[in-house]
Design a protein around this motif. Structure first.
Motif, PDB file in Angstrom:
ATOM      1  N   VAL A   1     -23.155 -39.882  50.085  1.00  0.00           N
ATOM      2  CA  VAL A   1     -21.390 -39.946  49.695  1.00  0.00           C
ATOM      3  C   VAL A   1     -21.683 -40.493  48.104  1.00  0.00           C
ATOM      4  O   VAL A   1     -22.613 -40.695  47.191  1.00  0.00           O
ATOM      5  CB  VAL A   1     -21.762 -41.880  50.366  1.00  0.00           C
ATOM      6  CG1 VAL A   1     -21.676 -41.564  52.207  1.00  0.00           C
ATOM      7  CG2 VAL A   1     -22.281 -42.944  50.171  1.00  0.00           C
ATOM      8  N   LYS A   2     -20.748 -40.500  47.456  1.00  0.00           N
ATOM      9  CA  LYS A   2     -21.196 -41.445  46.392  1.00  0.00           C
ATOM     10  C   LYS A   2     -20.534 -41.781  45.267  1.00  0.00           C
ATOM     11  O   LYS A   2     -20.903 -43.162  46.479  1.00  0.00           O
ATOM     12  CB  LYS A   2     -19.640 -40.415  45.428  1.00  0.00           C
ATOM     13  CG  LYS A   2     -18.802 -40.472  44.069  1.00  0.00           C
ATOM     14  CD  LYS A   2     -17.694 -40.016  44.226  1.00  0.00           C
ATOM     15  CE  LYS A   2     -17.192 -40.459  42.363  1.00  0.00           C
ATOM     16  NZ  LYS A   2     -15.415 -40.552  41.905  1.00  0.00           N
ATOM     17  N   ALA A   3     -20.991 -42.536  44.981  1.00  0.00           N
ATOM     18  CA  ALA A   3     -21.952 -43.599  44.112  1.00  0.00           C
ATOM     19  C   ALA A   3     -21.361 -43.904  42.901  1.00  0.00           C
ATOM     20  O   ALA A   3     -21.742 -42.867  41.626  1.00  0.00           O
ATOM     21  CB  ALA A   3     -23.397 -44.171  43.805  1.00  0.00           C
ATOM     22  N   VAL A   4     -20.045 -45.155  42.620  1.00  0.00           N
ATOM     23  CA  VAL A   4     -20.206 -45.032  40.852  1.00  0.00           C
ATOM     24  C   VAL A   4     -21.388 -46.739  40.745  1.00  0.00           C
ATOM     25  O   VAL A   4     -20.846 -47.802  41.360  1.00  0.00           O
ATOM     26  CB  VAL A   4     -18.513 -45.896  40.696  1.00  0.00           C
ATOM     27  CG1 VAL A   4     -18.581 -45.708  39.572  1.00  0.00           C
ATOM     28  CG2 VAL A   4     -18.831 -43.958  41.224  1.00  0.00           C
ATOM     29  N   ILE A   5     -21.429 -46.435  39.613  1.00  0.00           N
ATOM     30  CA  ILE A   5     -22.156 -47.400  38.780  1.00  0.00           C
ATOM     31  C   ILE A   5     -21.664 -48.416  38.054  1.00  0.00           C
ATOM     32  O   ILE A   5     -21.920 -47.241  36.386  1.00  0.00           O
ATOM     33  CB  ILE A   5     -23.963 -47.720  38.859  1.00  0.00           C
ATOM     34  CG1 ILE A   5     -24.144 -46.656  40.322  1.00  0.00           C
ATOM     35  CG2 ILE A   5     -24.229 -49.012  38.917  1.00  0.00           C
ATOM     36  CD1 ILE A   5     -24.425 -47.394  41.394  1.00  0.00           C
ATOM     37  N   VAL A   6     -20.953 -49.759  37.607  1.00  0.00           N
ATOM     38  CA  VAL A   6     -20.349 -50.043  36.365  1.00  0.00           C
ATOM     39  C   VAL A   6     -21.494 -51.227  35.769  1.00  0.00           C
ATOM     40  O   VAL A   6     -22.728 -51.975  36.188  1.00  0.00           O
ATOM     41  CB  VAL A   6     -19.474 -51.442  35.989  1.00  0.00           C
ATOM     42  CG1 VAL A   6     -18.563 -51.466  35.072  1.00  0.00           C
ATOM     43  CG2 VAL A   6     -17.946 -49.754  37.661  1.00  0.00           C
ATOM     44  N   MET A   7     -22.432 -50.235  34.290  1.00  0.00           N
ATOM     45  CA  MET A   7     -22.641 -51.142  33.708  1.00  0.00           C
ATOM     46  C   MET A   7     -22.452 -51.329  31.912  1.00  0.00           C
ATOM     47  O   MET A   7     -21.739 -50.886  31.859  1.00  0.00           O
ATOM     48  CB  MET A   7     -23.905 -50.445  33.261  1.00  0.00           C
ATOM     49  CG  MET A   7     -25.133 -49.612  34.863  1.00  0.00           C
ATOM     50  SD  MET A   7     -26.295 -48.578  34.224  1.00  0.00           S
ATOM     51  CE  MET A   7     -27.784 -48.791  35.370  1.00  0.00           C
ATOM     52  N   PRO A   8     -22.592 -53.048  31.883  1.00  0.00           N
ATOM     53  CA  PRO A   8     -22.482 -52.734  30.478  1.00  0.00           C
ATOM     54  C   PRO A   8     -22.884 -52.399  29.735  1.00  0.00           C
ATOM     55  O   PRO A   8     -23.928 -51.542  30.016  1.00  0.00           O
ATOM     56  CB  PRO A   8     -23.070 -54.400  30.121  1.00  0.00           C
ATOM     57  CG  PRO A   8     -23.833 -55.174  31.456  1.00  0.00           C
ATOM     58  CD  PRO A   8     -23.446 -54.286  32.247  1.00  0.00           C
ATOM     59  N   VAL A   9     -22.169 -52.034  27.976  1.00  0.00           N
ATOM     60  CA  VAL A   9     -22.409 -50.711  27.112  1.00  0.00           C
ATOM     61  C   VAL A   9     -24.049 -51.161  26.988  1.00  0.00           C
ATOM     62  O   VAL A   9     -24.143 -50.242  25.905  1.00  0.00           O
ATOM     63  CB  VAL A   9     -20.998 -50.822  25.624  1.00  0.00           C
ATOM     64  CG1 VAL A   9     -19.440 -51.118  26.950  1.00  0.00           C
ATOM     65  CG2 VAL A   9     -20.946 -52.506  25.741  1.00  0.00           C
ATOM     66  N   HIS A  10     -24.163 -52.562  27.248  1.00  0.00           N
ATOM     67  CA  HIS A  10     -25.407 -52.823  26.217  1.00  0.00           C
ATOM     68  C   HIS A  10     -26.915 -52.337  26.935  1.00  0.00           C
ATOM     69  O   HIS A  10     -28.036 -52.804  26.720  1.00  0.00           O
ATOM     70  CB  HIS A  10     -25.240 -53.683  25.179  1.00  0.00           C
ATOM     71  CG  HIS A  10     -24.406 -54.097  24.812  1.00  0.00           C
ATOM     72  ND1 HIS A  10     -24.315 -52.898  22.781  1.00  0.00           N
ATOM     73  CD2 HIS A  10     -23.694 -54.654  24.049  1.00  0.00           C
ATOM     74  CE1 HIS A  10     -23.080 -53.649  22.786  1.00  0.00           C
ATOM     75  NE2 HIS A  10     -22.778 -54.256  23.535  1.00  0.00           N
TER      76      HIS A  10
ATOM     77  N   SER B   1     -30.198 -40.347  37.910  1.00  0.00           N
ATOM     78  CA  SER B   1     -31.121 -39.148  38.198  1.00  0.00           C
ATOM     79  C   SER B   1     -30.510 -39.385  39.865  1.00  0.00           C
ATOM     80  O   SER B   1     -31.633 -38.798  40.341  1.00  0.00           O
ATOM     81  CB  SER B   1     -31.990 -39.750  38.133  1.00  0.00           C
ATOM     82  OG  SER B   1     -32.722 -40.663  38.259  1.00  0.00           O
ATOM     83  N   TYR B   2     -30.497 -40.564  40.095  1.00  0.00           N
ATOM     84  CA  TYR B   2     -30.554 -40.518  41.656  1.00  0.00           C
ATOM     85  C   TYR B   2     -28.692 -39.847  42.095  1.00  0.00           C
ATOM     86  O   TYR B   2     -27.940 -40.232  43.284  1.00  0.00           O
ATOM     87  CB  TYR B   2     -30.273 -41.877  41.871  1.00  0.00           C
ATOM     88  CG  TYR B   2     -31.556 -42.463  41.890  1.00  0.00           C
ATOM     89  CD1 TYR B   2     -33.157 -42.155  42.992  1.00  0.00           C
ATOM     90  CD2 TYR B   2     -31.822 -43.631  41.840  1.00  0.00           C
ATOM     91  CE1 TYR B   2     -34.339 -42.030  42.936  1.00  0.00           C
ATOM     92  CE2 TYR B   2     -33.504 -44.860  40.852  1.00  0.00           C
ATOM     93  CZ  TYR B   2     -34.580 -43.782  41.327  1.00  0.00           C
ATOM     94  OH  TYR B   2     -35.060 -44.088  41.528  1.00  0.00           O
ATOM     95  N   GLY B   3     -27.965 -39.105  40.894  1.00  0.00           N
ATOM     96  CA  GLY B   3     -27.133 -38.486  41.222  1.00  0.00           C
ATOM     97  C   GLY B   3     -25.482 -39.952  40.982  1.00  0.00           C
ATOM     98  O   GLY B   3     -24.255 -38.798  41.350  1.00  0.00           O
ATOM     99  N   ALA B   4     -25.491 -40.672  40.482  1.00  0.00           N
ATOM    100  CA  ALA B   4     -24.999 -41.521  40.462  1.00  0.00           C
ATOM    101  C   ALA B   4     -23.582 -41.286  39.391  1.00  0.00           C
ATOM    102  O   ALA B   4     -24.639 -41.423  38.252  1.00  0.00           O
ATOM    103  CB  ALA B   4     -24.674 -42.904  40.729  1.00  0.00           C
ATOM    104  N   GLU B   5     -21.962 -41.924  39.362  1.00  0.00           N
ATOM    105  CA  GLU B   5     -21.797 -41.961  38.426  1.00  0.00           C
ATOM    106  C   GLU B   5     -21.867 -43.337  37.222  1.00  0.00           C
ATOM    107  O   GLU B   5     -21.758 -44.208  38.196  1.00  0.00           O
ATOM    108  CB  GLU B   5     -20.663 -41.385  38.504  1.00  0.00           C
ATOM    109  CG  GLU B   5     -19.382 -41.194  37.906  1.00  0.00           C
ATOM    110  CD  GLU B   5     -18.066 -41.724  37.464  1.00  0.00           C
ATOM    111  OE1 GLU B   5     -16.650 -42.157  36.736  1.00  0.00           O
ATOM    112  OE2 GLU B   5     -17.628 -41.173  38.918  1.00  0.00           O
ATOM    113  N   VAL B   6     -22.390 -43.407  36.141  1.00  0.00           N
ATOM    114  CA  VAL B   6     -21.958 -44.654  35.148  1.00  0.00           C
ATOM    115  C   VAL B   6     -21.136 -44.855  34.866  1.00  0.00           C
ATOM    116  O   VAL B   6     -20.988 -43.302  34.163  1.00  0.00           O
ATOM    117  CB  VAL B   6     -23.441 -44.379  34.425  1.00  0.00           C
ATOM    118  CG1 VAL B   6     -23.387 -45.888  34.333  1.00  0.00           C
ATOM    119  CG2 VAL B   6     -24.799 -44.394  35.892  1.00  0.00           C
ATOM    120  N   VAL B   7     -20.666 -46.075  34.543  1.00  0.00           N
ATOM    121  CA  VAL B   7     -19.274 -46.475  33.949  1.00  0.00           C
ATOM    122  C   VAL B   7     -20.080 -47.689  32.807  1.00  0.00           C
ATOM    123  O   VAL B   7     -20.622 -49.025  33.835  1.00  0.00           O
ATOM    124  CB  VAL B   7     -18.408 -46.644  35.041  1.00  0.00           C
ATOM    125  CG1 VAL B   7     -17.384 -47.107  33.599  1.00  0.00           C
ATOM    126  CG2 VAL B   7     -17.474 -45.343  35.540  1.00  0.00           C
TER     127      VAL B   7
END
Length: 402
Positions: A93-102, A113-119
């Motif tokens: 399944v698709k994964a989206v991970i939201v991370m702080p900008v820093h 590397s695990y295929g997630a989209e990082v925001v």
């Protein structure tokens, strides 16, 4: 109040066990001899993605496959991010991970590397979490909270299923606590199985939201930040985890960042293990004698090993300072031939090994005819450090401990 998690945790174990490593308890002879106790490690730092977090993330996805049809989303700058990304890829399944900008680049790249989209969004975890909620609503993604989620808690509790099969007579189970998901899962399973073990949570005193909440018997938010144990740097526990921990935890203690650094160094030197700050917190509780461990069977949950490589040298220095094996001093010496040779000979005579020397002749406030010398020394103990400083002062040196 959440009740009867035993069945949920056993179901989670059946679901996730085909995908994760079941790492047997490791009895450390050296640590046991040193602390006059039986010391066992549950080495989740060797787990897939380097942390226990994959257990809860994987269970949440497997149990909610229909809700995950459009993908999953979470907010995290650490182990939970990688756990969700890995689990989503595993299940397809698709994964989206939201991370702080820093967020450090290495953590972003590991997650990708695990295929997630990082925001990248916001300066703090709270900012990222708010954006994750917005995106979950807009895109129909299933939101997986890092700790305040029953399915995540049940997944983390599978650790207890594993080690309870090996050991039923432990005296202490010592668990790092951040938001409380790991402690909730383990404590709930052990208590509902009738275990007599004392279950002890450990937090960094720099940020101890759960400890403060349990002391006040209500959820509170604390301030502060943790550099060394950022994995358990949670200012406010979840309402679910607070309820479970208040019911099942026997005790919760806090330890200093310096002691956590020293415990990381202990793992490196004596066990040849790379352990992150959060994972080293249980050992820090033993090193600081915050709990009663003597002549008992102690199981330490080593929750993860994803330490920032850029932090290792700083942690080693801090750990050596805390254990009395490193001393940094500044001296003002007459700027004449032989002064430096005199101090180096003096330090050799008192058994200090010089690691680094820095010379400054032009510093602000430095008298004419003097130079300021900064020395980093390898020492043997806190008593040795005290002896060195006293000897230098008696010999007439103007010494400042940095």
């Amino acid at each position: 109040m959440v009740n009867n998690l035993k069945k949920d945790i056993e179901a989670a174990y059946e679901a996730v066990s085909p995908y994760i490593k079941n790492i047997p308890l490791y009895h450390s002879a050296s640590f046991s001899e040193n602390y006059r106790a039986d010391i066992y490690f549950k080495l989740e730092n060797l787990q897939r993605t380097g942390s226990f977090k994959v257990r809860g993330a994987l269970n949440a996805i497997l149990k909610n496959k229909e809700k995950c049809a459009n993908g999953v989303i979470t907010a995290s700058a650490g182990n939970h991010a990688q756990g969700v990304a890995f689990s989503a890829k595993l299940i397809g399944v698709k994964a989206v991970i939201v991370m702080p900008v820093h967020t450090p680049l290495v953590k972003i790249n590991n997650t990708k590397s695990y295929g997630a989209e990082v925001v990248l969004h916001g300066d703090t975890y709270d900012d990222a979490a708010t954006m994750a909620e917005i995106l979950a609503e807009e895109k129909g993604l299933y939101l997986i909270h890092p700790f305040n989620n029953i399915d995540v808690i049940a997944g983390q509790g599978t650790i207890a299923v594993e080690f309870l099969k090996e050991m039923q007579d432990a005296d202490n189970i010592i668990i790092p606590v951040g938001g409380g998901g790991l402690a909730s899962g383990i404590a709930a399973y052990l208590k509902e199985c009738g275990s007599s073990a004392k279950i002890i949570g450990v937090q960094s005193e720099a940020v101890s939201g759960m400890a403060a909440s349990l002391r006040k018997r209500r959820m509170v938010r604390v301030t502060g930040s943790s550099i060394i144990a950022e994995g358990i740097s949670v200012k406010t526990p979840g309402d679910i985890t607070y309820d479970i921990c208040s019911k099942y935890l026997d005790d919760i203690v806090t330890v200093s960042e310096n002691i956590i650094a020293a415990s990381i160094l202990e793992y490196m030197e004596k066990a040849k293990l790379v352990v992150e700050g959060a994972g080293a917190a249980p050992l820090a509780a033993i090193m600081s004698r915050s709990i009663d461990y003597n002549n008992k069977k102690n199981v330490l949950i080593v929750s993860g090993g994803n330490i920032d490589i850029n932090m290792i040298s700083r942690i080693i220095s801090k750990g050596m300072s805390t254990s009395g094996r490193f001393l940094e001093i500044t001296l003002n010496l007459k700027d004449i031939p032989g002064s430096l040779a005199h101090i180096t000979t003096f330090l050799a005579d008192v058994g200090a090994n010089i690691l680094d020397i820095r010379h400054d002749r032009f510093g602000a406030g430095l008298p004419i005819g003097f130079s300021r010398v900064n020395l980093e020394l390898e020492t043997k103990s806190m008593e040795h450090i005290e002896q060195i400083v006293i000897s230098l002062k008696k010999a007439g040196f103007d010494v400042t401990v940095c």
